[in-house]
Design an enzyme around this catalytic site. Structure first.
Site, short mmCIF file in Angstrom:
data_model
loop_
_atom_site.label_atom_id
_atom_site.label_comp_id
_atom_site.label_asym_id
_atom_site.label_seq_id
_atom_site.Cartn_x
_atom_site.Cartn_y
_atom_site.Cartn_z
N SER A 121 0.82 -1.21 0.00
CA SER A 121 0.00 0.00 0.00
C SER A 121 0.85 1.25 0.00
O SER A 121 0.33 2.33 -0.26
CB SER A 121 -0.98 0.00 1.18
N HIS A 142 -3.58 -3.67 -5.48
CA HIS A 142 -3.84 -3.15 -4.13
C HIS A 142 -5.29 -3.34 -3.71
O HIS A 142 -6.19 -2.68 -4.24
CB HIS A 142 -3.45 -1.66 -4.07
N GLU A 154 -6.98 -1.52 -6.84
CA GLU A 154 -6.14 -0.68 -7.70
C GLU A 154 -5.14 -1.57 -8.45
O GLU A 154 -4.43 -2.37 -7.82
CB GLU A 154 -5.38 0.34 -6.85
N1 LIG Z 1 -4.04 -4.54 6.52
C1 LIG Z 1 -4.46 -3.64 5.65
O1 LIG Z 1 -5.39 -2.86 5.88
C2 LIG Z 1 -3.80 -3.56 4.30
C3 LIG Z 1 -4.49 -2.98 3.22
C4 LIG Z 1 -3.90 -2.95 1.96
C5 LIG Z 1 -2.64 -3.47 1.78
N2 LIG Z 1 -1.98 -4.03 2.86
C6 LIG Z 1 -0.64 -4.60 2.60
O2 LIG Z 1 -0.77 -6.01 2.56
C7 LIG Z 1 0.42 -6.61 3.06
C8 LIG Z 1 0.09 -7.57 4.19
O3 LIG Z 1 -0.65 -6.91 5.18
P1 LIG Z 1 -1.50 -7.71 6.27
O4 LIG Z 1 -2.26 -6.68 7.03
O5 LIG Z 1 -2.23 -8.83 5.65
O6 LIG Z 1 -0.32 -8.29 7.20
P2 LIG Z 1 -0.37 -9.51 8.24
O7 LIG Z 1 0.66 -9.20 9.26
O8 LIG Z 1 -1.77 -9.77 8.69
O9 LIG Z 1 0.10 -10.76 7.37
C9 LIG Z 1 1.38 -10.88 6.82
C10 LIG Z 1 1.70 -12.36 6.70
O10 LIG Z 1 2.87 -12.47 5.89
C11 LIG Z 1 3.70 -13.50 6.47
N3 LIG Z 1 5.06 -13.25 5.99
C12 LIG Z 1 5.91 -12.27 6.37
N4 LIG Z 1 7.04 -12.34 5.63
C13 LIG Z 1 6.88 -13.37 4.76
C14 LIG Z 1 7.68 -13.92 3.72
N5 LIG Z 1 8.88 -13.41 3.44
N6 LIG Z 1 7.20 -14.98 3.03
C15 LIG Z 1 5.99 -15.49 3.30
N7 LIG Z 1 5.19 -15.01 4.28
C16 LIG Z 1 5.63 -13.96 4.98
C17 LIG Z 1 3.49 -13.36 7.94
O11 LIG Z 1 3.83 -14.55 8.60
C18 LIG Z 1 1.99 -13.04 8.02
O12 LIG Z 1 1.22 -14.20 8.12
C19 LIG Z 1 1.35 -5.47 3.44
O13 LIG Z 1 2.17 -5.18 2.34
C20 LIG Z 1 0.38 -4.33 3.68
O14 LIG Z 1 0.97 -3.05 3.51
C21 LIG Z 1 -2.54 -4.10 4.09
#
Ligand SMILES: NC(=O)c1ccc[n+]([C@@H]2O[C@H](COP(=O)([O-])OP(=O)(O)OC[C@H]3O[C@@H](n4cnc5c(N)ncnc54)[C@H](O)[C@@H]3O)[C@@H](O)[C@H]2O)c1
Length: 506
Positions: A121, A142, A154
């Site tokens: 994001s 996204h 997006e």
């Molecule tokens: N949470 C939101 O509102 C939101 C919205 C849009 C985009 N995002 C983006 O989505 C992505 C994930 O966010 P989230 O909230 O789901 O995070 P989260 O912490 O809930 O989940 C991340 C997962 O990735 C795993 N992980 C970490 N490094 C890893 C690797 N190298 N290989 C495989 N697995 C790995 C972790 O164990 C975890 O289960 C981020 O880039 C975040 O910026 C989040």
């Protein structure tokens, strides 16, 4: 339905990864879940099972479909198991080094024509792809949280992303029923960029002590139809999420004043007053419910003074009719009598400036925000100036509350509350179109679906009139001397020519 991608891999199966996996399975793809944390992929699989069972229980999903979806999702325990994927979407931790390393590994595993997508994001898609052998295969994809309910996605082209890859992701998005929008690889993409105006301008006016948090929220909800006020929204999102986003976009745009964050949120973040989740933010919470301060009472005024309205007031005829309907005694002479309440209705200027320029007695001068049709709003907003007498302020408050409509009285502000917040939102959106971040149509769709605004920012500007928004911004720039309010060329040209803000050039 034949899924556009037969097999989709999800790397990172946290909050976002599992939501995206649900969409991919519903689109008809075989879905492979992979996470470095032991048991995380299996946990995501069982969460998906629960989600579909719940939908079946509510009668919203056919049991046979739920079985089919579930039958297509598999947890895998090595990244090499993603080799058959036609598309791999990553939703791992938001770190450039981690994402770069992950894609370098993935492109060695999958077929050359496989599509790679990042759910980042805030990072640059171009930077994530920079060291890949096949950067043309990687795009930003996204999603918003919660994925099944936030029905906009997006699709972001990095500098080297092939158009075909974006077309495939766009078509795939439609297969699971979400709305795709196309964004250039710029900080905040569309939704997080367009959302910069609402909170930051509200923070500025509260920082100037124009009015308090609750009054700002009430005004923006009742005048403009926002579902949540900016401070309610920040409490819900929590400042540990929203303040860093404000800082990040501001710095990524090299300290562009339009995105300037506020010391108010920096301080509150440092103090742990994050919002609803910590039980205290801009509002206090009891059992998860915000404790709203009561509305200030309408003052009791026995005799109201006669009212004189500036000839330069915005919507003057409507204002005079409103005063008539409220039973005011209206003065019609060219100058106010010695006892009159003096009303001004500026666009962008503050009450002080008008009193000085029009040579009005400031002790009796009060402003009213007439940017919007009074009938279209649920609240009237009055502003005093530093010299306004309290009896005149109370008289104006009592008069405009006579028909039972809510009235807020604020301190002087160039553009009251609604004008300045809305003009800031419209200006940022206009500049996004000027920069080519996205098309005007995609901007409107992304903001209404992604931010839940009552209408798109360009439609908001058109409703007020592009010339009026331009006037508000020019005048705010005069009052504050801040380049934050300089109108975007997109707005300036369309406002000057009386064109719709949706107007594109051939
Ligand atoms: N949470 C939101 O509102 C939101 C919205 C849009 C985009 N995002 C983006 O989505 C992505 C994930 O966010 P989230 O909230 O789901 O995070 P989260 O912490 O809930 O989940 C991340 C997962 O990735 C795993 N992980 C970490 N490094 C890893 C690797 N190298 N290989 C495989 N697995 C790995 C972790 O164990 C975890 O289960 C981020 O880039 C975040 O910026 C989040």
């Amino acid at each position: 339905m034949q899924a556009l991608f037969h097999t989709t891999g999800l790397v990172g199966t946290g909050a976002m990864g599992r939501g995206i996996a649900q969409m991919a399975a519903q689109a008809g793809s075989t879905v492979l879940l992979y996470d470095t944390q032991a048991g995380a992929a299996e946990a995501a699989l069982s969460a998906l099972q629960t989600t579909w069972q719940t939908l079946v229980g509510k009668g919203k999903l056919d049991p046979s479909k739920a079985d089919a979806y579930l039958g297509r999702v598999h947890a895998v325990d090595s990244i090499a198991a993603l080799a058959p994927c036609d598309l791999v979407i990553e939703a791992v931790v938001e770190r450039l080094d981690v994402k770069r390393q992950l894609f370098a590994e993935l492109e060695r595993i999958v077929r050359p024509e496989a599509v790679l997508a990042t759910n980042t994001s805030s990072l640059s898609v171009t930077a994530i792809a920079a060291s890949l052998q096949r950067p043309q295969q990687l795009a930003g994809y996204h999603f918003f949280n919660p994925v099944p309910l936030m029905r906009v996605v997006e699709v972001i082209a990095g500098l080297k992303t092939s158009a075909h890859v974006c077309q495939q992701l766009t078509a795939y998005t439609k297969q699971f029923g979400h709305t795709p929008v196309a964004a250039q690889d710029t900080p905040g993409f569309i939704v997080n960029h367009a959302g910069r105006g609402y909170g930051t301008e509200a923070l500025r006016l509260v920082g100037e002590r124009v009015c308090d948090f609750a009054t700002t929220d009430r005004i923006l909800k009742d005048q403009m139809g926002f579902r949540l006020g900016p401070f309610e929204l920040m409490d819900l999102t929590a400042l540990d999420v929203s303040h860093p986003v404000m800082e990040s976009i501001y710095h990524q745009y090299f300290e562009e004043p339009r995105y300037r964050p506020s010391v108010i949120t920096a301080q509150r973040l440092a103090g742990g007053m994050l919002g609803k989740k910590t039980g205290a933010g801009f509002y206090a919470y009891e059992k998860g419910v915000a404790l709203l301060p009561p509305e200030p009472a309408v003052p009791e005024v026995t005799t109201l003074p006669p009212v004189w309205v500036s000839p330069k007031a915005a919507r003057r005829a409507e204002l005079l009719q409103l005063l008539k309907d409220l039973g005011a005694s209206i003065e019609t002479a060219p100058a106010p009598s010695a006892t009159a309440l003096i009303l001004v209705a500026p666009l962008g200027l503050d009450v002080t400036t008008l009193a000085a320029v029009e040579r009005l007695d400031p002790t009796r001068t009060v402003g009213i925000d007439m940017m919007l049709d009074d009938k279209a709003t649920r609240r009237r907003v009055l502003a005093t100036n530093p010299a306004t007498r309290s009896d005149m302020r109370d008289a104006a408050h009592a008069l405009f509350a006579r028909d039972g409509k809510a009235v807020s009285v604020i301190r002087d502000s160039g553009g009251f509350v609604t004008q300045r917040v809305v003009a800031t939102i419209v200006n940022i959106a206009a500049d996004m179109c000027q920069q080519g971040v996205c098309s005007p149509a995609d901007l409107e769709v992304a903001v209404t679906l992604g931010l839940g605004y009552p209408m798109g920012p360009l439609a908001m500007g058109d409703r007020i009139g592009s010339a009026n928004v331009l006037e508000i911004l020019f005048n705010m720039q005069t009052v504050y001397g801040d380049p934050r309010y300089r109108p975007s060329p997109w707005l300036r040209r369309r406002g000057a020519l009386g064109l719709s803000l949706m107007q594109e050039e051939d």
